[in-house]
Design an enzyme around this catalytic site. Structure first.
Site, PDB file in Angstrom:
ATOM      1  N   LYS A  13       0.731  -1.284  -0.012  1.00 22.32           N
ATOM      2  CA  LYS A  13      -0.153   0.039  -0.106  1.00 22.32           C
ATOM      3  C   LYS A  13       0.946   1.177  -0.007  1.00 22.32           C
ATOM      4  CE  LYS A  13      -2.106  -1.202   3.818  1.00 22.32           C
ATOM      5  NZ  LYS A  13      -1.515  -2.429   4.100  1.00 22.32           N
ATOM      6  N   ARG A  86      -9.808   0.745   8.855  1.00 28.44           N
ATOM      7  CA  ARG A  86      -9.143  -0.419   9.221  1.00 28.44           C
ATOM      8  C   ARG A  86     -10.451  -1.250   9.804  1.00 28.44           C
ATOM      9  NH1 ARG A  86      -3.432   0.214   8.880  1.00 28.44           N
ATOM     10  NH2 ARG A  86      -2.531  -1.401   9.761  1.00 28.44           N
ATOM     11  N   ARG A 125      11.475  -6.258   5.214  1.00 33.72           N
ATOM     12  CA  ARG A 125      11.519  -4.847   5.078  1.00 33.72           C
ATOM     13  C   ARG A 125      12.330  -4.275   5.606  1.00 33.72           C
ATOM     14  NH1 ARG A 125       5.819  -2.069   5.251  1.00 33.72           N
ATOM     15  NH2 ARG A 125       5.796  -3.183   7.483  1.00 33.72           N
ATOM     16  N   ARG A 157      11.391  -1.830  11.063  1.00 37.61           N
ATOM     17  CA  ARG A 157      10.213  -1.367  11.621  1.00 37.61           C
ATOM     18  C   ARG A 157      10.137  -2.263  13.105  1.00 37.61           C
ATOM     19  NH1 ARG A 157       5.127  -0.029   8.195  1.00 37.61           N
ATOM     20  NH2 ARG A 157       3.916  -1.247   9.657  1.00 37.61           N
ATOM     21  N   ARG A 168      -0.685  -8.950  13.534  1.00 38.43           N
ATOM     22  CA  ARG A 168      -1.151  -7.877  12.475  1.00 38.43           C
ATOM     23  C   ARG A 168      -2.169  -8.645  11.337  1.00 38.43           C
ATOM     24  NH1 ARG A 168       4.245  -5.432  10.840  1.00 38.43           N
ATOM     25  NH2 ARG A 168       3.156  -4.446   9.261  1.00 38.43           N
TER      26      ARG A 168
HETATM   27  P1  AP5 Z   1       5.003  -1.736   1.757  1.00 36.29           P
HETATM   28  O1  AP5 Z   1       4.636  -0.850   0.724  1.00 36.29           O
HETATM   29  O2  AP5 Z   1       5.643  -1.018   2.927  1.00 36.29           O
HETATM   30  O3  AP5 Z   1       3.675  -2.382   2.314  1.00 36.29           O
HETATM   31  P2  AP5 Z   1       2.034  -1.798   3.245  1.00 36.29           P
HETATM   32  O4  AP5 Z   1       0.915  -2.557   2.575  1.00 36.29           O
HETATM   33  O5  AP5 Z   1       2.248  -0.372   3.158  1.00 36.29           O
HETATM   34  O6  AP5 Z   1       2.538  -2.488   4.521  1.00 36.29           O
HETATM   35  P3  AP5 Z   1       2.541  -1.969   6.119  1.00 36.29           P
HETATM   36  O7  AP5 Z   1       3.141  -2.831   6.818  1.00 36.29           O
HETATM   37  O8  AP5 Z   1       2.824  -0.479   6.205  1.00 36.29           O
HETATM   38  O9  AP5 Z   1       1.042  -2.032   6.371  1.00 36.29           O
HETATM   39  P4  AP5 Z   1       0.372  -2.203   7.802  1.00 36.29           P
HETATM   40  O10 AP5 Z   1      -0.979  -2.074   7.405  1.00 36.29           O
HETATM   41  O11 AP5 Z   1       0.607  -3.366   8.655  1.00 36.29           O
HETATM   42  O12 AP5 Z   1       1.112  -0.914   8.616  1.00 36.29           O
HETATM   43  P5  AP5 Z   1       0.547   0.516   8.811  1.00 36.29           P
HETATM   44  O13 AP5 Z   1       1.575   1.223   8.742  1.00 36.29           O
HETATM   45  O14 AP5 Z   1      -0.642   0.892   7.985  1.00 36.29           O
HETATM   46  O15 AP5 Z   1       5.557  -2.795   1.178  1.00 36.29           O
HETATM   47  C1  AP5 Z   1       6.096  -3.994   2.165  1.00 36.29           C
HETATM   48  C2  AP5 Z   1       7.430  -4.530   1.552  1.00 36.29           C
HETATM   49  O16 AP5 Z   1       7.196  -5.234   0.519  1.00 36.29           O
HETATM   50  C3  AP5 Z   1       8.355  -3.547   1.625  1.00 36.29           C
HETATM   51  O17 AP5 Z   1       9.561  -4.007   1.914  1.00 36.29           O
HETATM   52  C4  AP5 Z   1       8.427  -3.212   0.114  1.00 36.29           C
HETATM   53  O18 AP5 Z   1       9.784  -2.856  -0.601  1.00 36.29           O
HETATM   54  C5  AP5 Z   1       7.915  -4.705  -0.796  1.00 36.29           C
HETATM   55  N1  AP5 Z   1       7.248  -4.700  -1.702  1.00 36.29           N
HETATM   56  C6  AP5 Z   1       6.171  -3.770  -2.087  1.00 36.29           C
HETATM   57  N2  AP5 Z   1       5.504  -3.840  -3.065  1.00 36.29           N
HETATM   58  C7  AP5 Z   1       6.073  -5.163  -3.629  1.00 36.29           C
HETATM   59  C8  AP5 Z   1       5.810  -5.739  -4.588  1.00 36.29           C
HETATM   60  N3  AP5 Z   1       4.961  -5.610  -5.824  1.00 36.29           N
HETATM   61  N4  AP5 Z   1       6.744  -7.078  -4.868  1.00 36.29           N
HETATM   62  C9  AP5 Z   1       7.618  -7.307  -4.010  1.00 36.29           C
HETATM   63  N5  AP5 Z   1       7.877  -6.437  -2.956  1.00 36.29           N
HETATM   64  C10 AP5 Z   1       7.044  -5.534  -2.707  1.00 36.29           C
HETATM   65  O19 AP5 Z   1       0.300   0.297  10.297  1.00 36.29           O
HETATM   66  C11 AP5 Z   1       0.973   0.129  11.457  1.00 36.29           C
HETATM   67  C12 AP5 Z   1       0.196   0.006  12.495  1.00 36.29           C
HETATM   68  O20 AP5 Z   1      -0.391   1.501  13.156  1.00 36.29           O
HETATM   69  C13 AP5 Z   1      -0.763  -1.104  12.824  1.00 36.29           C
HETATM   70  O21 AP5 Z   1      -0.502  -2.286  13.260  1.00 36.29           O
HETATM   71  C14 AP5 Z   1      -1.789  -0.417  14.059  1.00 36.29           C
HETATM   72  O22 AP5 Z   1      -1.313  -0.575  15.222  1.00 36.29           O
HETATM   73  C15 AP5 Z   1      -1.724   1.211  13.658  1.00 36.29           C
HETATM   74  N6  AP5 Z   1      -2.742   1.765  12.624  1.00 36.29           N
HETATM   75  C16 AP5 Z   1      -2.452   2.154  11.561  1.00 36.29           C
HETATM   76  N7  AP5 Z   1      -3.686   2.701  10.987  1.00 36.29           N
HETATM   77  C17 AP5 Z   1      -4.606   2.350  11.819  1.00 36.29           C
HETATM   78  C18 AP5 Z   1      -5.895   2.572  11.905  1.00 36.29           C
HETATM   79  N8  AP5 Z   1      -6.701   3.146  10.540  1.00 36.29           N
HETATM   80  N9  AP5 Z   1      -6.611   2.048  12.868  1.00 36.29           N
HETATM   81  C19 AP5 Z   1      -6.182   1.442  13.804  1.00 36.29           C
HETATM   82  N10 AP5 Z   1      -4.792   1.177  13.922  1.00 36.29           N
HETATM   83  C20 AP5 Z   1      -3.868   1.600  12.960  1.00 36.29           C
END
Ligand code: AP5
Length: 216
Positions: A13, A86, A125, A157, A168
């Site tokens: 994402k 979410r 990552r 991270r 997660r």
């Molecule tokens: P990346 O692009 O970083 O993936 P992502 O989908 O953004 O993954 P996240 O881990 O950031 O999502 P998340 O939902 O767990 O975390 P968030 O920060 O929102 O890509 C991942 C890896 O794959 C990278 O190494 C990249 O290079 C590689 N990659 C990407 N595309 C690729 C491809 N096509 N092929 C191969 N490799 C690829 O949330 C973190 C925490 O915050 C949550 O756990 C929660 O505690 C809190 N939080 C955030 N939002 C909320 C909410 N709305 N409500 C409640 N809690 C929340």
């Protein structure tokens, strides 16, 4: 346009959002990035959120909604929401918030990536603490782990560890997956395979967005 990017942790994402925002002039709002910044700055919000994030749990809705309201109210007209909503409560709140601003959600892009692939991606990552750029460790076999853009040392991270990753993914299945049906029923969900290269996934998304823009 107002767009939500859906998908499991590690689906790509954030990677896609950074490409889309430049191409379509949308403001990227990533709740995870906002929360990590609040934790880094040790704000009161960051202190409340930190433990939930470390354990891979959802941060309570009231904290998230306060955070997102400030971004949406009176802000830019085009948004790309990444990591929000979410759960169903957050999705309903988003609908109300947009309605109050005379705005509406145009599209939800659901990135589909299988379970084992997202686990591999999250375990591998590494991120730049300065500019936020994301990499996979496999790309640095004989090279130092430094950001190719700004030269800062890359790190994992704190929630990219096996226990938090497992939690997660459970949280995603229980709370976030139901949003697929929620948005399908509204007729605004488009699913895209996230299992191709980042550039191929991006081209597919651009194609979809251009068709949506033509309809508008
Ligand atoms: P990346 O692009 O970083 O993936 P992502 O989908 O953004 O993954 P996240 O881990 O950031 O999502 P998340 O939902 O767990 O975390 P968030 O920060 O929102 O890509 C991942 C890896 O794959 C990278 O190494 C990249 O290079 C590689 N990659 C990407 N595309 C690729 C491809 N096509 N092929 C191969 N490799 C690829 O949330 C973190 C925490 O915050 C949550 O756990 C929660 O505690 C809190 N939080 C955030 N939002 C909320 C909410 N709305 N409500 C409640 N809690 C929340």
């Amino acid at each position: 346009m107002i767009i939500v990017l859906l998908g499991p942790p590690g689906a790509g994402k954030g990677t896609q959002a950074k490409k889309i925002e430049g191409e379509f002039g949308l403001t990227h709002v990533a709740t995870g990035d906002l929360l990590r910044e609040a934790v880094r700055r040790e704000t009161s919000l960051g202190k409340q959120a930190q433990d939930f994030m470390l354990r891979g749990r959802l941060v309570p809705d009231r904290i998230i909604l306060d955070l997102i309201k400030n971004k949406i109210r009176g802000g830019a007209s085009g948004f790309l929401l990444d990591g929000f909503p979410r759960n169903i409560i957050q999705a309903e709140e988003l609908d109300e918030l947009l309605e109050a601003e005379n705005k509406k959600l145009d599209l939800v892009i659901n990135l589909e990536v299988n379970h084992n692939e997202v686990i591999d991606r999250l375990n591998g990552r590494v991120i730049c603490p300065e500019c936020g750029k994301t990499y996979n460790v496999d790309h640095f076999v004989d090279e130092p782990l430094v950001c190719k853009d700004c030269g800062s040392r890359l790190s994992q991270r704190s929630d990219d560890n096996p226990d938090a990753i497992e939690e997660r993914l459970k949280v995603y299945l229980r709370h976030t997956l139901p949003l697929i049906d929620y948005y399908k029923e509204k007729g605004i969900l488009l699913s895209v395979s996230g299992e191709r290269s980042p550039q191929e996934v991006f081209h597919r998304i651009v194609d979809l967005l251009q068709r949506v823009e033509d309809v508008h």
